[in-house]
Design a protein around this motif. Structure first.
Motif, PDB file in Angstrom:
ATOM      1  N   PRO A   1       0.639  -1.226  -0.167  1.00 38.28           N
ATOM      2  CA  PRO A   1       0.078  -0.080   0.096  1.00 38.28           C
ATOM      3  C   PRO A   1       0.935   1.328   0.052  1.00 38.28           C
TER       4      PRO A   1
ATOM      5  N   ARG B   1      -1.451   8.393  -2.113  1.00 38.51           N
ATOM      6  CA  ARG B   1      -2.231   9.449  -1.452  1.00 38.51           C
ATOM      7  C   ARG B   1      -3.644   8.860  -1.317  1.00 38.51           C
TER       8      ARG B   1
ATOM      9  N   TYR C   1       1.611   2.004   7.604  1.00 46.15           N
ATOM     10  CA  TYR C   1       1.556   2.142   6.273  1.00 46.15           C
ATOM     11  C   TYR C   1       2.614   3.340   6.070  1.00 46.15           C
TER      12      TYR C   1
ATOM     13  N   ILE D   1       1.901   5.597   2.706  1.00 44.35           N
ATOM     14  CA  ILE D   1       0.575   6.121   2.415  1.00 44.35           C
ATOM     15  C   ILE D   1       0.659   7.775   3.090  1.00 44.35           C
TER      16      ILE D   1
ATOM     17  N   ARG E   1      -3.797   0.867  -1.290  1.00 41.03           N
ATOM     18  CA  ARG E   1      -3.797   1.766  -0.156  1.00 41.03           C
ATOM     19  C   ARG E   1      -5.304   1.840   0.304  1.00 41.03           C
TER      20      ARG E   1
END
Length: 301
Positions: free
Chosen positions: A94, A97, A122, A125, A286
């Motif tokens: 992931p 944005r 994450y 991200i 994501r």
């Protein structure tokens, strides 16, 4: 023939394979084509480009200057395509944005405490969090996920339930000290009831009266655009507020707000969902990571 009718990436792949493997026959075996099919494909490519790319001889293939330039650009384009597909793949780590739309109450009491853990899990991200109680168009607002409270209208959005919370009427000790605590529906009508300044699915406060649930209209002298603003006004002693339990639980525990009319509370629940555009194929990694994280950790009650 339009560009839409030509598999340009397929042509590039075969051309690059011919160059790198040094001949049509080797490239044909690698691409699972016949040498004749590869030869015809390269001929079509050259005809479409209007330039010779390869000088053919019985002993070897030699790139023309145009062929060298096309080979260099083709390898870069194919590498970019491979990277784009890896990033979009459901199995990819992931990254990227995420634009998340949420009401202020969920953002303050549920989401904010979880953000550090999510970003630590994450690190690739980036979160864009937009707070509003208004119902937005996800596609028009380029939004990946939105948090919705209350009944969901029929739409093409996909929803994941995050929980349900009890609604309760609260007031500050200061307000109750000045105006008294209402015990009946009739007494409640004389108090300032803070409302929302946008159309709600349920207009008014449901209350149990003589064994029946009645709807008490909101007739206070102030309205707000979000639940967190309403909570702040209640804390300031402006009036009574009917809010989701998760937004005032700590205030009640600390004595900053007092629940009132609990014997008249019908016990109705407000469901909270994460909604997203998910009908067009697999979700980006994501977005799936955020939805799974919210489903596990954002327990609304």
């Amino acid at each position: 023939m339009s560009r839409m009718d030509v598999n340009r990436f397929g042509e590039m792949e075969v051309f690059v394979r011919v160059v790198e493997m040094g001949g049509f026959s080797a490239a044909a075996r690698s691409c699972r084509l016949t040498p004749s099919a590869v030869s015809k494909l390269i001929a079509r490519l050259e005809a479409r480009l209007g330039a010779r790319l390869i000088n053919r001889s019985t002993r070897k293939l030699e790139l023309t200057p145009e062929g060298c330039a096309f080979y260099e650009r083709s390898t870069r384009i194919l590498a970019d395509l491979d990277e784009a597909e890896r990033n979009a793949s459901s199995g990819e780590k992931p990254a990227g944005r995420i634009r998340l739309n949420t009401n202020a109450s969920f953002a303050t009491h549920i989401l904010a405490p979880l953000v550090p853990e999510f970003l630590a899990k994450y690190p690739d991200i980036t979160l864009d969090i937009v707070q509003t109680d208004a119902v937005i168009d996800l596609l028009a607002e380029h939004t990946d996920v939105a948090i919705r409270a209350g009944p969901l209208k029929s739409s093409t959005l996909v929803a994941r339930k995050l929980g349900a919370t009890r609604m309760t009427i609260v007031a500050s000790p200061d307000y109750l000290g000045r105006f008294g605590e209402p015990k009946t529906v009739a007494e409640l009508e004389n108090h300032n009831r803070i409302g929302f300044c946008y159309i709600r699915t349920v207009e008014g406060w449901p209350l149990v009266h003589e064994g029946q649930t009645v709807m008490l209209p909101i007739t206070g002298n102030i309205q707000v655009s979000d639940g967190e603003g309403m909570r702040q006004l209640a804390l300031a002693g402006t009036g009574l507020a009917r809010l989701a339990a998760f937004t005032v639980r700590e205030d009640i525990r600390a004595g900053r707000l007092m629940p009132i009319m609990e014997d008249r509370n019908p016990g109705d629940l407000e469901e909270v969902h994460a909604v997203y555009l998910g009908q067009g194929g697999p979700l980006p990694a994501r977005v799936r990571a955020l939805l799974d994280f919210l489903a596990e950790h954002a327990r609304v009650r």
